[in-house]
Design an enzyme around this catalytic site. Structure first.
Site, short mmCIF file in Angstrom:
data_model
loop_
_atom_site.label_atom_id
_atom_site.label_comp_id
_atom_site.label_asym_id
_atom_site.label_seq_id
_atom_site.Cartn_x
_atom_site.Cartn_y
_atom_site.Cartn_z
N ASP A 283 36.23 -14.92 40.81
CA ASP A 283 37.16 -13.85 40.33
C ASP A 283 37.77 -14.48 38.97
OD1 ASP A 283 38.95 -11.95 39.50
OD2 ASP A 283 40.13 -11.92 41.34
N SER B 231 45.24 -6.41 41.60
CA SER B 231 44.90 -6.51 40.00
C SER B 231 45.85 -5.84 39.03
CB SER B 231 43.40 -5.48 40.39
OG SER B 231 42.65 -5.63 39.20
N HIS C 75 36.66 -10.55 43.45
CA HIS C 75 37.91 -9.27 42.78
C HIS C 75 37.70 -8.31 43.65
CE1 HIS C 75 41.02 -8.18 40.09
NE2 HIS C 75 40.53 -7.03 40.21
#
Length: 319
Positions: free
Chosen positions: A259, A161, A289
């Site tokens: 996601d 991320s 995610h």
């Protein structure tokens, strides 16, 4: 089962496990305490490592940063290949503990030493502090890898991320500075741009499950209080020019079906390929995610980390 039924079932499963969407009404320190703080003691296959060592490394402007060195049983005699790992959390959340199991499994799967760092977070420090910390640690590691048992010629950068943002930034920044280039980049559902949040594709996430438009704006408002920085190539590497995309190291990119970052991860891979960079990618269609933090409840997460580690280990010559 319909899509709505599948999403409802997934939410219920995660709720039973004690995982809930971030409540943005909670003070930031409260969010940090809640962020992926789970008990991994129930994982029967949790990897046994040779050692896990706390260290201190110099961050931006010489700021000392806490770090953690993971040495797998199969690392072999030093110096060997290594991985610099940068945790996710939108530049606001996350620390060494939230991503401890990811690093343990990545070390085991790759047979590489892994160095995780606790870079500075917003809103206490804003852009470009996290990027400055990542850059400072990378330059330090390139010069002092041997002190950690690592070979400076066989170093990868990785992150999930926001950490994937930092890893991609480091590779591009080394092109801009003609500095020491990583040998490989492992990007785990990377956040690659902060310029256009509202158009992120997020069918299930609009319900606020793990990721929402509101959460992205929450992160952006804290780390990037000045809108003029949204397109800065350091924080939005997706829009890097051809001059910094060409000549980047090989990459492996993981994306998730559920996601909002899926499309930008795949788009970044396509841009790198167009510039002649060797890129592989792997999509987990049913995953959300942040799923790699869910190894205590997901066999898919455990196998995905092992595979990602093996790909990185092969790229660095550890396997």
């Amino acid at each position: 089962m319909s899509f709505d039924d599948a999403l409802r079932s997934l939410k219920e499963r995660f709720s039973v496990a004690g995982l809930h969407p971030p409540d943005l009404r909670v003070p930031i320190e409260g969010l940090r305490q809640q962020f992926f703080k789970v008990d991994y003691s129930a994982e029967p296959d949790a990897p046994e490592l040779a050692e896990v060592v706390p260290v201190t490394v110099p961050g931006g402007a010489g700021t000392p940063l806490k770090a953690r060195l993971y040495v797998p049983l199969g690392a072999g005699l030093p110096p060997g290949p290594g991985i610099l790992f940068l945790h996710g959390g939108g530049f606001v959340l996350g620390d060494l503990d939230t991503h401890d199991m990811i690093c343990r499994r990545l070390a085991e799967g790759s047979r590489c030493r892994v160095l995780a760092i606790d870079y500075r977070l917003a809103p206490e420090t804003c852009f470009p502090c996290a990027h400055d910390d990542a850059l400072a640690v990378w330059l330090w590691l390139s010069q002092h890898a041997a002190s950690l048992g690592m070979d400076p010629a066989r170093l990868a950068v990785s992150g999930d991320s926001a950490g994937g943002n930092l890893a991609a930034f480091l590779c591009q920044e080394m092109r801009r500075q003609a500095g020491p280039m990583p040998a490989f980049q492992l990007l785990l559902y990377p956040l690659l741009q902060f310029a256009d949040i509202r158009s992120k594709k997020m069918p299930p996430q609009e319900s606020g499950f793990f990721i929402s438009v509101g959460l992205f704006e929450f992160f952006r408002s804290h780390y990037l209080p000045d809108p003029a920085t949204y397109m800065d190539p350091r924080v939005s590497p997706l829009f890097g020019g051809e001059d910094v995309l060409s000549g980047l190291p090989p990459a492996h990119i993981i994306v998730c079906g559920w996601d909002p970052l899926r499309d930008e991860g795949l788009a970044y891979g396509a841009r790198l390929r167009a510039m002649g960079v060797h890129v592989t990618d792997k999509e987990y269609p049913s995953m959300v995610h942040g799923f790699l933090n869910l190894t205590h409840m997901s066999a898919t997460a455990r196998s995905a980390l092992r595979e990602a580690g093996e790909i990185t280990g092969r790229a660095l010559g550890a396997l």
